[in-house]
Structure formats: structure tokens, C-alpha cells
Design an enzyme around this catalytic site. Structure first.
Site, PDB file in Angstrom:
ATOM      1  CG  PHE A 158      -0.225   0.440   2.432  1.00 32.94           C
ATOM      2  CD1 PHE A 158      -0.259   1.900   2.903  1.00 32.94           C
ATOM      3  CD2 PHE A 158       0.283  -0.514   3.577  1.00 32.94           C
ATOM      4  CE1 PHE A 158       0.493   2.073   3.836  1.00 32.94           C
ATOM      5  CE2 PHE A 158       1.194  -0.212   4.542  1.00 32.94           C
ATOM      6  CZ  PHE A 158       1.039   1.458   4.690  1.00 32.94           C
ATOM      7  CB  SER A 235       4.723  -7.455   5.446  1.00 34.33           C
ATOM      8  OG  SER A 235       3.864  -8.091   5.261  1.00 34.33           O
ATOM      9  CB  CYS A 290      10.306  -0.125   2.257  1.00 36.88           C
ATOM     10  SG  CYS A 290      10.738   0.631   1.076  1.00 36.88           S
TER      11      CYS A 290
HETATM   12  P1  NAD Z   1       1.531  -6.671   2.980  1.00 38.57           P
HETATM   13  O1  NAD Z   1       2.638  -7.603   3.038  1.00 38.57           O
HETATM   14  O2  NAD Z   1       0.489  -6.712   4.011  1.00 38.57           O
HETATM   15  O3  NAD Z   1       0.716  -6.477   1.512  1.00 38.57           O
HETATM   16  C1  NAD Z   1       1.561  -6.475   0.438  1.00 38.57           C
HETATM   17  C2  NAD Z   1       0.642  -7.165  -0.946  1.00 38.57           C
HETATM   18  O4  NAD Z   1       0.538  -8.754  -0.276  1.00 38.57           O
HETATM   19  C3  NAD Z   1      -0.534  -6.564  -0.767  1.00 38.57           C
HETATM   20  O5  NAD Z   1      -0.983  -6.602  -2.251  1.00 38.57           O
HETATM   21  C4  NAD Z   1      -1.715  -7.486  -0.095  1.00 38.57           C
HETATM   22  O6  NAD Z   1      -2.816  -7.571  -0.699  1.00 38.57           O
HETATM   23  C5  NAD Z   1      -0.915  -8.937  -0.219  1.00 38.57           C
HETATM   24  N1  NAD Z   1      -1.094  -9.837   1.036  1.00 38.57           N
HETATM   25  C6  NAD Z   1      -1.297  -9.224   2.233  1.00 38.57           C
HETATM   26  N2  NAD Z   1      -1.578 -10.484   3.235  1.00 38.57           N
HETATM   27  C7  NAD Z   1      -1.545 -11.589   2.246  1.00 38.57           C
HETATM   28  C8  NAD Z   1      -1.662 -12.895   2.531  1.00 38.57           C
HETATM   29  N3  NAD Z   1      -1.735 -13.427   3.907  1.00 38.57           N
HETATM   30  N4  NAD Z   1      -1.552 -13.700   1.544  1.00 38.57           N
HETATM   31  C9  NAD Z   1      -1.109 -13.344   0.243  1.00 38.57           C
HETATM   32  N5  NAD Z   1      -1.085 -11.955  -0.068  1.00 38.57           N
HETATM   33  C10 NAD Z   1      -1.163 -11.100   0.896  1.00 38.57           C
HETATM   34  O7  NAD Z   1       2.414  -5.087   3.058  1.00 38.57           O
HETATM   35  P2  NAD Z   1       1.728  -3.726   3.094  1.00 38.57           P
HETATM   36  O8  NAD Z   1       1.192  -3.594   4.608  1.00 38.57           O
HETATM   37  O9  NAD Z   1       0.901  -3.323   2.089  1.00 38.57           O
HETATM   38  O10 NAD Z   1       2.955  -2.648   2.902  1.00 38.57           O
HETATM   39  C11 NAD Z   1       3.714  -2.381   3.952  1.00 38.57           C
HETATM   40  C12 NAD Z   1       4.833  -3.313   4.036  1.00 38.57           C
HETATM   41  O11 NAD Z   1       5.742  -3.500   2.730  1.00 38.57           O
HETATM   42  C13 NAD Z   1       6.285  -3.062   4.840  1.00 38.57           C
HETATM   43  O12 NAD Z   1       6.505  -4.263   5.575  1.00 38.57           O
HETATM   44  C14 NAD Z   1       7.240  -2.497   4.129  1.00 38.57           C
HETATM   45  O13 NAD Z   1       8.505  -2.584   4.701  1.00 38.57           O
HETATM   46  C15 NAD Z   1       7.134  -3.549   3.097  1.00 38.57           C
HETATM   47  N6  NAD Z   1       7.741  -2.464   1.916  1.00 38.57           N
HETATM   48  C16 NAD Z   1       9.035  -3.149   1.367  1.00 38.57           C
HETATM   49  C17 NAD Z   1       9.472  -2.588   0.486  1.00 38.57           C
HETATM   50  C18 NAD Z   1      11.001  -2.911  -0.046  1.00 38.57           C
HETATM   51  O14 NAD Z   1      11.487  -2.415  -0.940  1.00 38.57           O
HETATM   52  N7  NAD Z   1      11.780  -3.972   0.744  1.00 38.57           N
HETATM   53  C19 NAD Z   1       9.005  -1.578  -0.309  1.00 38.57           C
HETATM   54  C20 NAD Z   1       7.821  -0.944   0.098  1.00 38.57           C
HETATM   55  C21 NAD Z   1       6.936  -1.774   1.084  1.00 38.57           C
END
Ligand code: NAD
Length: 506
Positions: A158, A235, A290
Site C-alpha cells: 500500500f 511485509s 520501506c
Molecule cells: P503486506 O505484506 O500486508 O501486503 C503486500 C501485498 O500482499 C498486498 O498486495 C496484499 O494484498 C498482499 N497480501 C497481504 N496479506 C497477504 C496474505 N496473507 N497472503 C497473500 N497476499 C497477501 O504489506 P503492506 O502492509 O501493504 O506494505 C507494507 C510493508 O511493505 C512493510 O513491511 C514495508 O517495509 C514493505 N515494503 C517493502 C519494500 C521494499 O522495497 N523492501 C517497499 C515497500 C514496502
């Protein structure tokens, strides 16, 4: 373009498949919030297996001819898309602010950083070049080419609803693949807006598709035999799940996970510069980056000189709705995120950290139901505490006091995350030593958020990345293509004759 940003925010947001909005059945819907008011602003369709099948079918149909399109044609579409994004920058930024909550200037910055990758992809003809060796044996030439994989998918978080997908699809598409994007269900409109711009840029129907939804859509993508590769950003627990499930299903996977980025401040640093950097990097986008600085590591007597400077700055921050001029920090993305971050602040206090600034009492007049939290600052945090160990992903900065450079380095290297890190110092030798010794993917020297430009690759180490390949830059081009080496001899009568020995190059 006939559609304005308000169309994508007017009530319902649906999938984009085969060059048009999905008009098939939708079994489940999710709520999208305006974080500044706490109200539901729209509902978004959640894909089931049939919708993912339809998207992959459209992509598969488009992939063959798109993979054969000339490099000139592919580059031209990217150039046209680049111009359209530039022209609609403000529309996209407003969508981001309305759904994510980040302030408009920050949203504009996000679009600009995403555009850098589009610009990089415009150079595909140069990027995809192979190698050629003439006469590797008598009358034999060898050369390498890189070919598209077919249909590839991206699953995105997000916090950067425009930029993170742009880390992926411009390069994947320029390399000749068809793409299925599953953006975050929390702020899904930017993806559909960009899909319309790609269509307007001349991208054939089916080359770029968007399916919205939750884990049902994600699991369908991971299981689909028609998808060759998956890029994920999100995440750490989900990144690990994506990597393990996707690779088990035979797919190429790059899965970027969470972070706990440190900023080490040495006693000789310019502390006003360091304070500005710490505040910008910790509280920008309400800490939901991130690459946000989440942990300060103050060496020697730095804390007593630096923390007052940080406090002075955060007490002046203007927190409010992201579209209001002058706002510097917006709300958190959802009520759930707000509750989670508040709980971390309580936990930090309970574990004995010293809360120097408590943003929990913040009120934004007229926006009492918005998901706001003021800046929080903890001092005397110890490595065992939850507020140090966990990724909080909110406006909470923790300070760990250490005696020496070595202690600072050991602390950073012991952390399970390794996305970004920064060191602030005026000692070039110390900075150089740090850059060599620190076990983190992206390092800043007097730069708090060292996000590489598009022509370098972005990615962390350890629990911040599952897979071998970082995103964009050369590694991006490699991820979305497969190498092939050709060894050719054009018939020459003198080479006739059977030889059962292993071919040797002479
Ligand atoms: P998230 O992991 O909750 O969601 C990411 C994606 O996975 C979304 O599209 C979501 O719909 C999907 N998802 C969520 N739960 C799922 C499940 N149980 N099974 C399958 N798919 C699922 O992450 P978020 O809250 O949207 O974003 C924040 C996180 O992203 C933070 O941990 C941040 O550090 C990380 N992030 C990392 C980077 C990087 O470059 N390393 C960049 C941006 C964000």
C-alpha cells in the site's frame, strides 16, 4: 483521456483486463478509506480464481505478439507512457493522497521516482543487447540473446501505490512480457489510472492487466501455471510465503520484504544536518516507507546533542490532511494501522523505553475520525525491546545509545532486516569502513533514504529480500528475461563428416 481521477474514485473500482474495465461478476468487495476523514471513499472488487484466470488468459493471448514487437515499437510505447504520466502527475498524486493519506508533495515525489524507471525502460534497445563473438572456432560464431518470459505478475504494497508497481511493469513490458498486477487493496485506484494511460500510449490490449483483491487473488496468481515469474514487495512474512509458494510452483520469484533501517550518527557529524535528515526520513509519509529511518544509533555523546535538535523540529511539524497546503505529515493508511502503531508506543513505554515525544494526544480539528498520530520519539531503547525489534511502520523513531563505532556496526549487522542504512559523519575513512563492513543492501553516507536511481537495482539483504535478484536496473532486465546462447556454423563443405567425440572448439 476521457477518464479523470475522480472517475476512479467515484464509488467502485474494478479490475482492468484485456484493455478494459471488468464487467463480469464480482463475488466480494472491499472498502477503501479516505485516511484523513476515516470514511469509506469507495469499494474495490476482489478477484476470485475465475478473474485471475481471465487476466492470465488475456495476458497469454497478448504475450506472443507483444514479445515479437520490435524494440522500436516497445520503446515508443514507453516514451508515450512517460509523457502521459508526466502530464497526469498531479492527477495521480491526488489519487495517492486521497487513498494513502500521504501529503501531496510527497505523492508528487513518488510519481517522479516511478517515472525514473519508465525512463530507464525507454532505453530497452540498449539494455537488452546481447554479446557476439566471431570465430569462436573455425567458421563458428557465438552470440547471446535475452528473451521475454511470457506472462509475469507483480504483487505490491500500500505504501507506494504508483512507484512500486512502476519498479516492475515498465521493465517487464519493455522486455516483451505481458503483466498482471495485483496492487494493494487499500489504495487500488492509481493502478487502474496507469492502466488507462498505458492503453492511451498504444500498449496492445492484454499486455497490462490489473486484478484487485486479497490473498485469494494472490494465491491464484501463485498457483497459476500460465505465470512464469512473480515480483513481490510487501511485509516479510508475506514475502517469505510468496517466495516459498511461488518457487515451489516452478516460478522465478523476487520478494522484497520489510525493514528496520538504522541511521548511525558519529560524534563528528554535522548534527543540524543529521537532525534534518532524521526527521525527514523518520516521519516523512508518516513513517510508512520501506526506507524510512526507524532506529537512530547515537555514538558516544551524540544523543544528548542530537535529540534536542530532533525534538525542536518534530514539535513544529504540521500534521493534517495531505491535500491541505502546508501539511507536512498526513494520517496513517487505515484505522487498523493506527491501532497497531499506538499499541507499539504503549509497549515501548511498558518495556522501559523513555518516550520523549508522545504523538498519541494529537487532534486534527475537523478530522477527528481521521487516522492521525503525531510524531513519537523514544530514547534509551535497548536491542531486546519490541519497539527496536519489530518494523512499526508509523511515525515512531527509536534511539539506541552506543559507546563506539564497533558497537553501532554490530547492532546494525545483528538485525534481521537489512534494507537500507545510513551513516552521518564528516570522517571519510569511517564512512568508507562502514560501507565495506555493514551487511545491508542500500547504504547512505550523509544521505538518509538511499533509494538508488532506476539504473541501479533496489533491494535489501537478509529478511528484506527473498530471492536472488533486486528490482529495476540491470537486475530487473535480467529478472524479466531468459538468456539464450547460440553457436552457429554456416555450412562449409570441408566440415562434412561424422565425429562422435565431444564437440571441441578449434
Ligand atoms: P503486506 O505484506 O500486508 O501486503 C503486500 C501485498 O500482499 C498486498 O498486495 C496484499 O494484498 C498482499 N497480501 C497481504 N496479506 C497477504 C496474505 N496473507 N497472503 C497473500 N497476499 C497477501 O504489506 P503492506 O502492509 O501493504 O506494505 C507494507 C510493508 O511493505 C512493510 O513491511 C514495508 O517495509 C514493505 N515494503 C517493502 C519494500 C521494499 O522495497 N523492501 C517497499 C515497500 C514496502
Amino acid at each position: 483521456m476521457s477518464t479523470t481521477h475522480t472517475d476512479t474514485l467515484a464509488g467502485t473500482i474494478t479490475h482492468w483486463i484485456g484493455g478494459k474495465g471488468w464487467d463480469g461478476p464480482v463475488e466480494r468487495w472491499g472498502d477503501v478509506y479516505d485516511p484523513a476523514t476515516g470514511e469509506v471513499s469507495a469499494r474495490v472488487a476482489f478477484a476470485d480464481v475465475a478473474v485471475v484466470d481471465a487476466a492470465v488468459a488475456a495476458a497469454t493471448q497478448a504475450a506472443t505478439s507483444w514479445g515479437r514487437a520490435s524494440l522500436a515499437v516497445r520503446a515508443r510505447v514507453m516514451f508515450a507512457f512517460r509523457d502521459l504520466v508526466e502530464r497526469h502527475k498531479r492527477d495521480i498524486a491526488e489519487i495517492l493522497t486521497r487513498e494513502h493519506g500521504k501529503v501531496l508533495s510527497d505523492a508528487l515525489g513518488e510519481v517522479t521516482r516511478g517515472l525514473e524507471v519508465v525512463e530507464f525502460a525507454c532505453g530497452i534497445a540498449q539494455l537488452i543487447k546481447g554479446e557476439f563473438s566471431e570465430n569462436v572456432s573455425s567458421d563458428v560464431d557465438s552470440y547471446s540473446i535475452r528473451q521475454p518470459l511470457g506472462v509475469v505478475a507483480g504483487i505490491t504494497p500500500f505504501n507506494f501505490p504508483a512507484m512500486v508497481p512502476m519498479w516492475m511493469y515498465p521493465i517487464a513490458i519493455a522486455c516483451g512480457n505481458a503483466f498482471v498486477l495485483k496492487p494493494s487493496e487499500k489504495d487500488p485506484s492509481a493502478a487502474v489510472f496507469c492502466a488507462r494511460l498505458l492503453a492511451e500510449a498504444g500498449l496492445p490490449d492484454g499486455v497490462f492487466n490489473v486484478v484487485h483483491g486479497d490473498r485469494v487473488a494472490v494465491d491464484a496468481i501463485l498457483a497459476h501455471p500460465g505465470i512464469q515469474a512473480v515480483s513481490f514487495v510487501g511485509s516479510t512474512p508475506i514475502a517469505r510465503h510468496i517466495y516459498e509458494t511461488g518457487t515451489r510452483a516452478g516460478k522465478r520469484v523476487q520478494a522484497l520484504g520489510g525493514a528496520k533501517n538504522h541511521m548511525v550518527v558519529l560524534p563528528d557529524a554535522d548534527l543540524d544536518l543529521a537532525a534534518d535528515a532524521a526527521v525527514s526520513a523518520a516521519y516523512g509519509s508518516t513513517g510508512q516507507r520501506c526506507m524510512a529511518v526507524a532506529a537512530l544509533v547515537t555514538v558516544g555523546d551524540v544523543a544528548d546533542r542530537l535529540l534536542p535538535r530532533i525534538l525542536e523540529r518534530i514539535r513544529r511539524l504540521n500534521v493534517g490532511p495531505g491535500l491541505e497546503p502546508g501539511t507536512e505529515m498526513g494520517p496513517l493508511v487505515t484505522g487498523e494501522a493506527l491501532a497497531r502503531v499506538r499499541k507499539y508506543v504503549e509497549q515501548g513505554c511498558a518495556e522501559g523505553a523513555e518516550l520523549l515525544e508522545d504523538g498519541r494526544s494529537l487532534k486534527v480539528p475537523g478530522h477527528e475520525r481521521g487516522f492521525f498520530l503525531g510524531p513519537c520519539l523514544f530514547d534509551r531503547v535497548r536491542p531486546g525491546m519490541t519497539v527496536y525489534q519489530d518494523e512499526i511502520f508509523g511515525p515512531v523513531l527509536v534511539n539506541v545509545r552506543v559507546a563506539t563505532y564497533e558497537e553501532a556496526l554490530d547492532l546494525v549487522n545483528a538485525n534481521r532486516y537489512a534494507n537500507g542504512v545510513a551513516i552521518f559523519t564528516n570522517d571519510g575513512g569511517a564512512a568508507r569502513r562502514f560501507q565495506n563492513e555493514v551487511q545491508v543492501g542500500m547504504v547512505g553516507i550523509n544521505v538518509p533514504i538511499p533509494v538508488p536511481m532506476a539504473y541501479y537495482s533496489f533491494g535489501g539483504w537478509k529478511h528484506s529480500l527473498f530471492g536472488d535478484s533486486h528490482v529495476h536496473g540491470r537486475e530487473g532486465v535480467h529478472f524479466y528475461t531468459r538468456g539464450k546462447v547460440i553457436t552457429a556454423r554456416w555450412p562449409d563443405p570441408k566440415h562434412r563428416g561424422v565425429n562422435l567425440g565431444f564437440p571441441q572448439m578449434k
